[in-house]
Enzyme design. Structure first.
Site, PDB file in Angstrom:
ATOM      1  NE  ARG A  19     -12.579   0.823   4.805  1.00  0.00           N
ATOM      2  CZ  ARG A  19     -11.270   0.707   4.522  1.00  0.00           C
ATOM      3  NH1 ARG A  19     -10.857  -0.156   3.646  1.00  0.00           N
ATOM      4  NH2 ARG A  19     -10.394   1.489   5.092  1.00  0.00           N
ATOM      5  CD  GLU A  64       1.170   1.859   1.025  1.00  0.00           C
ATOM      6  OE1 GLU A  64      -0.037   1.764   0.757  1.00  0.00           O
ATOM      7  OE2 GLU A  64       1.965   2.597   0.406  1.00  0.00           O
ATOM      8  CE  LYS A  83      -2.720   2.802   6.118  1.00  0.00           C
ATOM      9  NZ  LYS A  83      -1.691   1.867   5.718  1.00  0.00           N
TER      10      LYS A  83
END
Ligand code: ATP
Ligand code: MG
Length: 558
Positions: free
Chosen positions: A263, A35, A273
């Site tokens: 992850r 994104e 982020k």
């Protein structure tokens, strides 16, 4: 394309099974779907290496797809940086760069199709009410009073949502599945919302936007993705992924399947982020590319090489269970790379002047020094009567085991002579400001006394010709508990001493005119890289890592 040796992993096994069963006969196709709402970090590097690596290994393709369905948070600055970072890591998407926003038209048609099949409805409940009706992990949800609208009414309302007849938040489109499902994602997930927000690509063309859960599986299907690899937090979303593709009649033998992996979590590091943006926006660091940041651009500026990051991603492997990786392992990978590939030079970080009293005043000689034992190569290093050594290589009241310079003691200067400390010069406050030493003029390499047994060897630079430099030393941005976990409120763990700037460092002249991004090993003090702040008359170096490898040591023991 970069070479990658992904170890066998469970996703590769799934792909091999699928191929054996004759699925996906037109080839394996993965994608990396960022994104564009921030800069990529080291966690994304894991996903990039995995997705591009799986494609490469199975002679397939990997797309780059910007998952740009949330216009208020996204920006072309991020679109550009993401591409730069993937290329720098060594991967190529060829001509397959896509945007979820390319599919807004198609996605809208899919939504109408769902409505026509009686599988989606327009809901007038507010966001808050939807949340309240959703139920909890232990209690089923409650059906919305608008759930049983007819197809015609739903179509009409949805078209009017698109036409901008309703204010933001007044209505949403929801999948019609099962409010009693044990999986909350299946309780009539919202798939479209009204938001008057300018999109960085489609401008003001749309005032309704698809939700991630709707856009993602369909973007995968539109692109012909076979294996849609994502992180574990999407495990609960997989039933919806499959429900949607079923509902829209995608063939089970060719349509994408979602596979989750753990992850990357790193000690002393945040990989979110949102948190990284907070560090930038609140001024805790200089920017997204601050060398202390775990962003790809931060790692690049810090002096990490693409090869070292790819190596790290290979070594950590791919698993289904969450774990915490020691950041020392990442450091080990760059150290390994630079040990082999960086030239070695001499630099003094905290200088102490040494005058060699018996060395001729007007003489400069050039001593041969090797650049790197693995690659060979050599250079000449100037030497004259005045040199700098490291302050910590001299001690006035030295313990017995101190084998560097002390009053009356001898030490060998790397690539040069043996010197003896004859006199210590102090300022009025008693600080040592200069040493006056004698030089054994026969002790140079090949000279009659060069073989004398001297315990210590130290580095130095020639004062007359050395280049002054600014050197930036880094420590972890975040401190952790004993297990390596960052505190719950990560700002509580901020390490105030994460940056130390040395303004008065001196480097041998061979590094003159080197470009930003060039690596060196400074003998005995670590691996360094030329920072982009460097100008023709101001050299700036970042320390990438020190020389000591705690990871390799632990690995040997363990
Ligand atoms: P963040 O939580 O940092 O905002 P994100 O998942 O929202 O990350 P995306 O841009 O959606 O960021 O991520 C693109 C891809 O990278 C996704 O497939 C995501 O699963 C993967 N990814 C993100 N963070 C990690 C991580 N720490 N380890 C491995 N893969 C990751
Ligand atoms: Mg995401």
């Amino acid at each position: 394309m970069a070479e990658l040796n992904l170890a066998p992993n469970f996703i590769q096994n799934i792909i091999e099974e699928d191929l054996k069963e004759g699925k996906y006969s037109s080839g394996i196709h993965t994608r990396f779907p960022p994104e564009p709402n921030g800069y990529l970090h080291v966690g994304h590097a894991k996903s990039i290496c995995l997705n591009f690596g799986l494609a490469e290994r199975n002679r397939g393709l990997c797309n780059l797809r910007f998952d740009d369905t949330n216009p208020t948070k996204e920006d072309t600055e991020y679109v550009d940086s993401i591409q730069e970072d993937i290329k720098w890591l060594g991967f190529s998407w060829g001509d397959r760069k896509f945007y979820a926003s390319d599919y807004f038209g198609k996605l809208y048609e899919f939504a109408e199709k769902l409505i026509c099949k009686g599988l989606a409805y327009v809901d007038d409940l507010s966001a808050e009410e939807i949340r309240a009706y959703r139920g909890t992990l232990t209690e089923p949800g409650k059906e919305s009073p608008y759930r049983n609208r007819g197809v015609e009414e739903n179509l009409d309302l949805f078209r009017r949502m698109k036409a901008g007849e309703f204010p933001d938040g007044a209505k949403v489109l929801r999948a019609k599945i099962d409010m009693a499902s044990p999986n909350i994602v299946m309780r009539d997930t919202v798939i479209y919302r009204i938001a008057r927000a300018e999109h960085h690509r489609t401008g003001n063309e749309w005032c309704i936007y698809p939700m991630y859960d709707f856009a993602h599986p369909l973007s995968d299907a539109i692109e012909g993705i076979t294996h849609s690899v994502c992180t574990l937090e999407f495990e609960d979303h997989r039933p919806f992924y499959d429900w949607l593709l079923d509902a829209l009649d995608f063939d089970v033998n060719t349509r994408p399947r979602q596979i989750e992996f753990a992850r990357l979590n790193l000690t002393n590091t945040v990989t979110s982020k949102r948190k990284l943006r907070q560090l930038v926006e609140e001024g805790y660091v200089r920017g997204w590319d601050d060398p202390r940041m775990p962003t790809i651009c931060g790692l690049r500026r810090r002096g990490y090489t693409p090869a070292s990051i790819r190596k790290f991603c290979e070594e950590i492997g791919v698993a289904k269970g969450n774990s915490l990786v020691d950041v020392a392992m990442l450091e080990h990978c760059v150290r390994d790379d630079l040990n082999e590939n960086a030239d070695r030079v001499m630099a003094v970080l905290r200088p102490l002047k040494v005058v060699l009293t018996n060395y001729p005043e007007d003489r400069t000689e050039y001593l041969l020094a090797d650049n790197n034992p693995m690659h060979g190569g050599s250079r000449f290093v100037p030497f004259s009567r005045e040199i700098f050594i490291e302050q910590e290589d001299f001690m006035e009241d030295a313990p017995k085991k101190f084998f560097r310079l002390k009053p009356g003691g001898e030490v060998r200067l790397k690539h040069a002579y043996i010197i003896k400390c004859e006199e210590v010069v102090k300022d009025e406050k008693g600080n040592v400001v200069e040493l006056r030493c004698s030089c054994d003029m026969d002790s140079k390499s090949g000279g009659p006394t060069s073989g004398r047994k001297i315990k210590g060897t130290i580095h130095w630079v020639d004062a007359k010709t050395a280049l002054k430099a600014e050197v930036r030393l880094y420590d972890y941005l975040l401190e952790t508990d004993a297990d390596g976990n960052v505190p719950a409120d990560f700002l509580d763990g901020l390490n105030k001493g994460s940056l130390e700037v040395l303004e008065d460092a001196w480097i041998e002249p061979s590094v003159k005119l080197t470009a930003a991004g060039t690596h060196y090993q400074f003998l005995r003090t670590g691996y360094f890289v030329v920072d982009p702040d460097t100008t023709p008359d101001h050299l700036v170096f970042n320390r990438v890592v020190g020389l000591r490898d705690s990871w390799a040591k632990a690995a040997q023991k363990g």
